[in-house]
Motif scaffolding. Sequence first.
Motif, short mmCIF file in Angstrom:
data_model
loop_
_atom_site.label_atom_id
_atom_site.label_comp_id
_atom_site.label_asym_id
_atom_site.label_seq_id
_atom_site.Cartn_x
_atom_site.Cartn_y
_atom_site.Cartn_z
N GLU A 157 0.87 -1.23 -0.09
CA GLU A 157 -0.05 0.01 -0.01
C GLU A 157 1.03 1.24 0.07
O GLU A 157 2.14 1.16 0.51
N SER B 139 1.50 5.14 13.15
CA SER B 139 1.41 3.95 12.21
C SER B 139 1.14 4.56 10.93
O SER B 139 0.35 5.42 10.79
N SER C 179 4.02 0.46 2.45
CA SER C 179 4.16 -0.59 3.37
C SER C 179 3.82 -1.93 2.62
O SER C 179 3.16 -2.06 1.55
N LYS D 294 -2.81 7.16 7.43
CA LYS D 294 -3.70 7.09 6.34
C LYS D 294 -5.23 7.42 6.46
O LYS D 294 -5.70 8.24 5.62
N LYS D 295 -5.63 7.06 7.57
CA LYS D 295 -6.84 7.31 8.13
C LYS D 295 -7.00 8.92 8.58
O LYS D 295 -8.08 9.48 7.73
N ASP E 206 -1.65 3.04 9.06
CA ASP E 206 -2.79 3.13 9.06
C ASP E 206 -3.51 4.24 9.87
O ASP E 206 -4.36 5.07 9.24
N GLN E 207 -2.76 4.78 10.78
CA GLN E 207 -3.25 6.05 11.45
C GLN E 207 -3.11 7.30 10.67
O GLN E 207 -3.91 8.05 10.47
#
Length: 373
Positions: A144, A163, A210, A168-169, A165-166
């Motif tokens: 990703e 992180s 990632s 990204k969100k 994902d953090q």
Amino acid sequence: MRRLNLITCGESHGKYLAAILEGMPAGLPVDLARIHHELWRRQQGYGRGGRQKIEKDEVEILGGVVGGKTTGAPVGFLLTNRDFKIDKMPELFRPRPGHADLAGALKYSQGIRAVLERSSARETAMRVAAGALAKLLLKEFGIEVLSHVIGIGTARVPEETLSFDQIKKRAAASEMNCAFPETEKEMVRVVSEAMEKRDSVGGQFEVRVSGAPIGLGSYVHWARKLDGQIAQGLMSLQSVKAVEFGLGTHLGTIFGSEAQDEIFYSKEKGYYRKTGRAGGIEGGMTNGSELAVRATMKPISTLRQPLTSVNMKTKKPEKAEYERSDICVVPAGSVIGEAIVALEVADAFLEKFGGDSLGEIERNYKGYLQEIE
Ligand code: EPS
């Protein structure tokens, strides 16, 4: 890029922008809504100019996709400009400092209009469309790509580790593609200040990848080093003046013992690192850590208070031309950077595991992962 080849075509105020992406394997499901979402993201951000209110960037796929899947043939994209007016636009004589105007006009022996129309960052819409396809390919293999804005003028994100994902969100929920709401407010304030002063402002964005396996890129030949390829791609983005990986320029200020990423091994993770100082690339190859690259964009060159220039007809000093422009394009730049990095990583991935179909690549990839376990 070696396995992938992208050619874009079109002028900022021409009838169309177009692109051909060659080298994608057959069998990749093409989600047009995803491509349009990426194009929409490129149009966002406080500080964008009036053009984005006119355009709704969406592409038509001209070939290379049948029944919703790539066929292995070149993929063609076509975007129709709403603000098509190139034939009615006046010639320009006062080159804008910072743009391609002066060197482009002299080198190609033509007027500034033709130079401006092609050197405009509007061309990047096509790179985002092609990059969206690269992102879809990488996603099939658990890789990703994200981007986030880390600085605009004096506004800068805190030294806080988030992180993948953090980031990204949080960035997805932000108008400035910034993962820190407090910094975002400050960024908006800086852009407003530039707007009031009839000025422009630049900044910095980061792209992260990632899930990339160890060994994309190469150490054997300088031109196949992945960091070199990514840097070239990012430096080719209009306004970008610096690119750095991991700790980047800071690495020049510390000792070697503090500058590397020590190597660990566990049964579950395989070889891994606890730090990301190298930005996930060593010896021109991915090292299995998250890839992290930053690019700095200078402030937009077109200024409402034009700088000193020379009239190319009279050779007399005059203020530079002014045409409608943006105040700040760093959020858009981050989305384009994401597309550029996706294309380069997809290219290296295809170089390592390449086959004509997705199935063939999957077999190659699985075999390699087993081999390096
Ligand atoms: C752009 C569209 C252009 C510019 C911008 C990029 O639209 P117009 O010239 O009609 O306002 O806003 O170009 C630049 C920032 C530049 O320096 O050339 C776009 O769609 O990205």
